[in-house]
Motif scaffolding. Structure first.
Motif, PDB file in Angstrom:
ATOM      1  N   GLN A  77     -29.371  28.632  -3.664  1.00 36.04           N
ATOM      2  CA  GLN A  77     -29.581  29.815  -2.832  1.00 36.04           C
ATOM      3  C   GLN A  77     -30.022  31.003  -3.680  1.00 36.04           C
ATOM      4  O   GLN A  77     -30.932  31.737  -3.290  1.00 36.04           O
ATOM      5  CB  GLN A  77     -28.317  30.160  -2.042  1.00 36.04           C
ATOM      6  N   ARG A  78     -29.406  31.203  -4.839  1.00 35.38           N
ATOM      7  CA  ARG A  78     -29.822  32.313  -5.712  1.00 35.38           C
ATOM      8  C   ARG A  78     -31.275  32.144  -6.150  1.00 35.38           C
ATOM      9  O   ARG A  78     -32.034  33.118  -6.191  1.00 35.38           O
ATOM     10  CB  ARG A  78     -28.893  32.426  -6.921  1.00 35.38           C
ATOM     11  N   GLY A  79     -31.665  30.917  -6.480  1.00 34.96           N
ATOM     12  CA  GLY A  79     -33.053  30.667  -6.876  1.00 34.96           C
ATOM     13  C   GLY A  79     -34.022  30.962  -5.748  1.00 34.96           C
ATOM     14  O   GLY A  79     -35.064  31.605  -5.946  1.00 34.96           O
ATOM     15  N   LEU A  80     -33.694  30.506  -4.541  1.00 38.77           N
ATOM     16  CA  LEU A  80     -34.561  30.764  -3.392  1.00 38.77           C
ATOM     17  C   LEU A  80     -34.628  32.254  -3.071  1.00 38.77           C
ATOM     18  O   LEU A  80     -35.689  32.768  -2.712  1.00 38.77           O
ATOM     19  CB  LEU A  80     -34.089  29.966  -2.176  1.00 38.77           C
ATOM     20  N   ASP A  81     -33.506  32.947  -3.220  1.00 41.52           N
ATOM     21  CA  ASP A  81     -33.499  34.399  -3.023  1.00 41.52           C
ATOM     22  C   ASP A  81     -34.452  35.076  -4.000  1.00 41.52           C
ATOM     23  O   ASP A  81     -35.221  35.962  -3.624  1.00 41.52           O
ATOM     24  CB  ASP A  81     -32.090  34.974  -3.196  1.00 41.52           C
ATOM     25  N   GLN A  82     -34.421  34.657  -5.266  1.00 40.14           N
ATOM     26  CA  GLN A  82     -35.304  35.230  -6.289  1.00 40.14           C
ATOM     27  C   GLN A  82     -36.775  34.965  -5.968  1.00 40.14           C
ATOM     28  O   GLN A  82     -37.634  35.787  -6.277  1.00 40.14           O
ATOM     29  CB  GLN A  82     -34.968  34.660  -7.672  1.00 40.14           C
ATOM     30  N   LEU A  83     -37.066  33.826  -5.353  1.00 42.36           N
ATOM     31  CA  LEU A  83     -38.442  33.479  -4.999  1.00 42.36           C
ATOM     32  C   LEU A  83     -38.897  34.164  -3.715  1.00 42.36           C
ATOM     33  O   LEU A  83     -40.081  34.148  -3.390  1.00 42.36           O
ATOM     34  CB  LEU A  83     -38.583  31.962  -4.843  1.00 42.36           C
ATOM     35  N   GLY A  84     -37.960  34.751  -2.972  1.00 43.02           N
ATOM     36  CA  GLY A  84     -38.301  35.427  -1.730  1.00 43.02           C
ATOM     37  C   GLY A  84     -38.287  34.525  -0.511  1.00 43.02           C
ATOM     38  O   GLY A  84     -38.798  34.901   0.549  1.00 43.02           O
ATOM     39  N   VAL A  85     -37.702  33.343  -0.641  1.00 46.54           N
ATOM     40  CA  VAL A  85     -37.611  32.414   0.493  1.00 46.54           C
ATOM     41  C   VAL A  85     -36.472  32.885   1.391  1.00 46.54           C
ATOM     42  O   VAL A  85     -35.316  32.882   0.979  1.00 46.54           O
ATOM     43  CB  VAL A  85     -37.388  30.965   0.020  1.00 46.54           C
ATOM     44  N   ALA A  86     -36.810  33.287   2.603  1.00 45.62           N
ATOM     45  CA  ALA A  86     -35.830  33.923   3.488  1.00 45.62           C
ATOM     46  C   ALA A  86     -34.930  32.931   4.212  1.00 45.62           C
ATOM     47  O   ALA A  86     -33.737  33.197   4.394  1.00 45.62           O
ATOM     48  CB  ALA A  86     -36.560  34.793   4.508  1.00 45.62           C
ATOM     49  N   GLU A  87     -35.479  31.816   4.666  1.00 45.02           N
ATOM     50  CA  GLU A  87     -34.693  30.889   5.476  1.00 45.02           C
ATOM     51  C   GLU A  87     -33.702  30.125   4.605  1.00 45.02           C
ATOM     52  O   GLU A  87     -34.066  29.576   3.566  1.00 45.02           O
ATOM     53  CB  GLU A  87     -35.611  29.900   6.202  1.00 45.02           C
TER      54      GLU A  87
END
Length: 183
Positions: free
Chosen positions: A127-137
């Motif tokens: 989740q932290r990685g996806l947050d850093q990439l800007g992936v919202a879902e």
């Protein structure tokens, strides 16, 4: 990992050509991860990599398509296509990451990291990685056993068939990279 296929129209010609350019070879079929895995230098030295066509994210993913990333382990989505995910997220594209396992067996011999503790930590890392990439879902979790995806291939395929819709572009790890959960 062999799984569901989106409709034939989901892949562009350029994307299909890139996939076809990396057809399985005897050398690829014999690859297995040992120790720390395949070093970056080995991937960079691999002749077939140089023959792949360069593709833009836009050529691979039509504007009207949702991207579904099937990630066998937490980190596969970031390491495998993090740059593309960041570019797609900046462009306002719809992205869904499907976590196949929680990566709970990555440190099977550790006295500190039990499978349960490691699964929780690796989900948070994803989740932290996806947050850093800007992936919202938020990612979906299939929670199949880490190291046991091959035995649960039918379960994974059925789950992905329920998730992937016509027009989606499905991205996953390369099945000949040597990891049995990726195959």
């Amino acid at each position: 990992m062999t799984a569901a296929r989106p409709s034939e129209g989901a892949c562009t010609e350029a994307g299909s050509a890139a996939i076809d350019a990396v057809a399985p070879t005897d050398e690829a079929a014999q690859r297995r991860i040992h120790g720390e895995g395949t070093p970056e230098s080995a991937w960079r030295a691999w002749d077939a990599l140089r023959s792949l066509p360069r593709l833009s994210v836009e050529a691979l993913v039509p504007a009207s398509s949702r991207v579904v990333v099937a990630a066998p382990h937490p980190d596969d989505e970031v390491l495998g296509c993090g740059g593309a995910l960041a570019a797609l997220a900046r462009g306002g594209r719809r992205i869904l990451v499907v976590g196949v396992t929680d990566g709970e067996n990555s440190h099977a011999d550790s006295l500190k990291w039990t499978a349960r503790l490691l699964a929780r930590e690796r989900r948070q890392e994803r989740q932290r990685g996806l947050d850093q990439l800007g992936v919202a879902e938020p990612p979906l979790a299939l929670r199949l056993p880490d190291g046991g995806v091959a035995a649960a291939e039918g379960v994974a395929a059925r789950a992905l068939m329920d998730i992937v819709r016509p027009g989606d572009v499905l991205i996953s790890t390369w099945r000949f990279d040597g990891h049995p959960d990726h195959e």
